[in-house]
Write a protein that holds these residues in place. Sequence first.
Motif, short mmCIF file in Angstrom:
data_model
loop_
_atom_site.label_atom_id
_atom_site.label_comp_id
_atom_site.label_asym_id
_atom_site.label_seq_id
_atom_site.Cartn_x
_atom_site.Cartn_y
_atom_site.Cartn_z
N GLY B 189 0.82 -1.20 0.00
CA GLY B 189 0.00 0.00 0.00
C GLY B 189 0.86 1.26 0.00
O GLY B 189 0.57 2.23 -0.70
N TRP B 192 2.29 1.70 -3.41
CA TRP B 192 1.24 2.20 -4.32
C TRP B 192 1.03 3.68 -4.11
O TRP B 192 0.89 4.45 -5.05
CB TRP B 192 -0.04 1.41 -4.06
N LYS B 196 1.35 6.40 -6.98
CA LYS B 196 0.15 7.05 -7.49
C LYS B 196 -0.10 8.40 -6.83
O LYS B 196 -0.99 9.12 -7.26
CB LYS B 196 -1.08 6.15 -7.23
N SER B 199 -3.89 7.32 -1.85
CA SER B 199 -3.89 6.34 -0.78
C SER B 199 -4.72 5.16 -1.19
O SER B 199 -5.61 5.27 -2.02
CB SER B 199 -4.45 6.93 0.51
N LEU B 200 -4.43 4.03 -0.61
CA LEU B 200 -5.15 2.83 -0.97
C LEU B 200 -5.85 2.28 0.26
O LEU B 200 -5.20 2.07 1.26
CB LEU B 200 -4.15 1.81 -1.52
#
Lengths: 475, 200
Positions: B189, B192, B196, B199-200
């Motif tokens: 996470g 990621w 990106k 937030s995931l």
Amino acid sequence: MTVIATVRDALAERDPRRSIERVHTAIAKGLEELDPSVDLHRTGYFNHSWAPDFVMSWPGAEAPRHIFLRFGVRDPVVLREVELLRDGAPVFVGLPVDDRAVQRSTNGDATPSLREARALVAETEAIGELGEAAAEVRDVRTATRAVVRGGVGILDSGAASRYVDSYTTAVREVLGTRNADVLRKAMDDFDNLLDEPTVLRLESSLRTRWLAAGAPIDAFPGREAWQLGARTVAEIADLIEALLDQDEPVAPAAWLEIAAHISADAVGTELRERRERRGERLNDFVRTALQSWSAQWAHSPPLPAESFEGVFDWVITSSGLGIQLPNRMVFFSDDGRRYSQVPSDFPLPEIVGREDLLADEAVAGLGLVTTDEDVEITLRETATHSIRDLIGDLVLRESATWRAARISSMTLRLPALAAEATTDYRRNVIEASRPLPLRQMLTIAAKFIADLSNDELRELSRSIQSTSAQTTPSP
Amino acid sequence: MVVAEEAHEKGRAGVSEVKRWLEATMRFDVRYTIYDQVARVTLPLLEGKAKRYDMVAQHFNDDRERTPSGCDVYIEVKNVGALSTAMKQDKQFIEFVATAYSAREAGFDTLGRDPGFEFMFATKHPWDVKNYLKFATPEFVAECCADHESLVPSDRVDPTRAAELAEKLWVWIVPSRQDDMTMGRAHLGFVWQALKGGSL
């Protein structure tokens, strides 16, 4: 084209990237049909082990929900994934698989672990069916929204159909027959597809409609005991908002019952944090509630210009609960500190032209400002003349100083209410010695600050007559 | 549970695991498996045949933008438990290489250019230790093709293409404790997020 047909068509697209994009679009549209207010953020992943395809949020969501697209979502292997991906209350959306692909289904034993993980396994076909039900009957969208936000367990075609049936049965009972047993059974069925907080919220929305339809709120067969008197101000404000916003009309009895448990000041304080409102159903609410409400302070700032638009509409603004008069607003409060910061340099009204007002027997005191003096006049209770008589004598002397005098304050004696009310014209604030009926406070503001004509006062009086069957006293 | 079902479940579990581990490297996205869309994991071969793989993954470069490297990796998974089954991998791998050559040739024929295929043999059990280091060599590829003329006619075996394929073969011996070595979702996470900016 149905959602499932659109997805199948997308999956058949040759170009993998385009295929994935079309699948994502179809699923997003399917979910938006269930809850138009969701925000679906595409992550750029597809059928990924750990990265969701979408991160879904909605207004007021405590945390987003992760959406994973999966082929063969009913296979037992998916349960392992639920364990690995349990953060984010995951939703696994099952995409249709090739006929050639070998699939096995989970059995019903999977449901407890899904519920524990707050996970929803939803077949695309079932999402489409829920969407069609919501499109056919707008009311059903309340139920489909609940699935999107708090759905758990397995959503297949059968589950979708049973859920819609349960909800429509519940609504029918709330608005019509009101058979408590049938209603309770229908609401119990919500557990098959929703987590508990969501079930309670859905019940709450049905309870609101029950109350709005004029049924006694204590008779609603809710899961939890629910009494209006035991609710917090915020909870009652939630109920008020729901009633203000719903499509169905609200019975006056419902407004009366609510007004008995919340003050005008609390209504203004709570609702101003949420959104501004004007007129329409708010008028119905306040006009009915007026007979129950009081206020100890009022503030009546002038409007920038006289307005015919929205005159006598009740409003919720950043200043709280108020009403628009032709030339002023009037806001009400039970807390004098609310108006401690209002401007204190409003132009003072001239005494000339207000002689008739001063003849009102309630006027017991006056503060005047001239070029040379600040004068306070208070009639003793044994006085045999009015303030108007006294001022008339001074003005009739044709003293230029007195003719130019301005009113800085006015005190009203209200023996029937065992109270006094003082108006500070520098701040346009009325302060009573004790809470006065709201209607009375409004009349004071309308007459002594806004200086409405008799015709306008009659219009105001007509506008605040409740539409309820109950008799309301005239101001 | 009957044997066939058990085997199916084991196979499915194996594919799911390998998918998860590959994706945890952040260098692969496995979008389709044989349990999803069969057409996407099937490659035409020479002589009108076809080969169905267990999964296909897109491979990415090791850059911040995570740009695709331009190749799709077709993967065969061997969820091997017993030694007897592991021993069969000698022949299975040879066939795997010949099939890969055939698929690549069919791709050249269709597209007129390098189709961008790579091929991975993912197994939990090593085999043929003596020859292991030769697996990804042009000579070995040519030998595999010679062993399977039905897949690769002799006139299609080209040393240059054999050398190219040798560069595009992946052999992954998956340890039994792969899960203990794999970065979990919590850490992924963060990665990621960094990629990106969300937030995931």
